[in-house]
Design a protein around this motif. Sequence first.
Motif: not given
Length: 199
Positions: A119-125, A182-187
């Motif tokens: 969840d943190l990854i998605v939120s900060v991205a 946002l996929g690449p930023m989440e990566q």
Amino acid sequence: MPDKYGVGQDSYCYPDSTVLCNKLGIRDEATLSEVERQLSMLAAESLDFSLPPYDLGYMQKIHHCLFSDLYEWAGELRTVGIAKQNTRFCQPEYMAKEADKIFKTMAAADWFEGRDRADLIVSVAEAYSELNVVHPFRDGNGRTQRILFEHLIMNAGFEISWWGIEEDQWLYANIAAYSCNLGPMEQVFENCIGQAIEP
């Protein structure tokens, strides 16, 4: 003569040059870039982690710490419009309002405290991508924003390291996020956010 931001000649640069005016009088862009990198790395070591709340003023303090040895305008919000290729950043007159909305959203989410790693990854991205569009400084936005998000992620209870992220990957992630992908930023954050910090 357009510079990397495509704003052409502006008050931040030496006349008929793309080189930013600086306290050391450096007139060569490559030299200035290297000196800027070295000085900001040294300055970053003196920055202490701080607990939230975070805001645009907090970003300005980080920027001032990183770049005050080199630029008179360190920590000051930019006064010119800037763009990179097809990415146009927030106009100066709207930056404070837009940044305030993003920080208020993060505050309402308790600065992402208590989230699991996924969840943190998605939120900060998402938050990183939105704040990147504000781009409040004439130069040094990426370094300033990464330190802000180091503090945000550590406060949320996780390790963070930018090592191993290539410049091309950063650029691609930011361009994709600007286009609402946002996929690449989440990566990027999948690679950067480590394990939970032991209490």
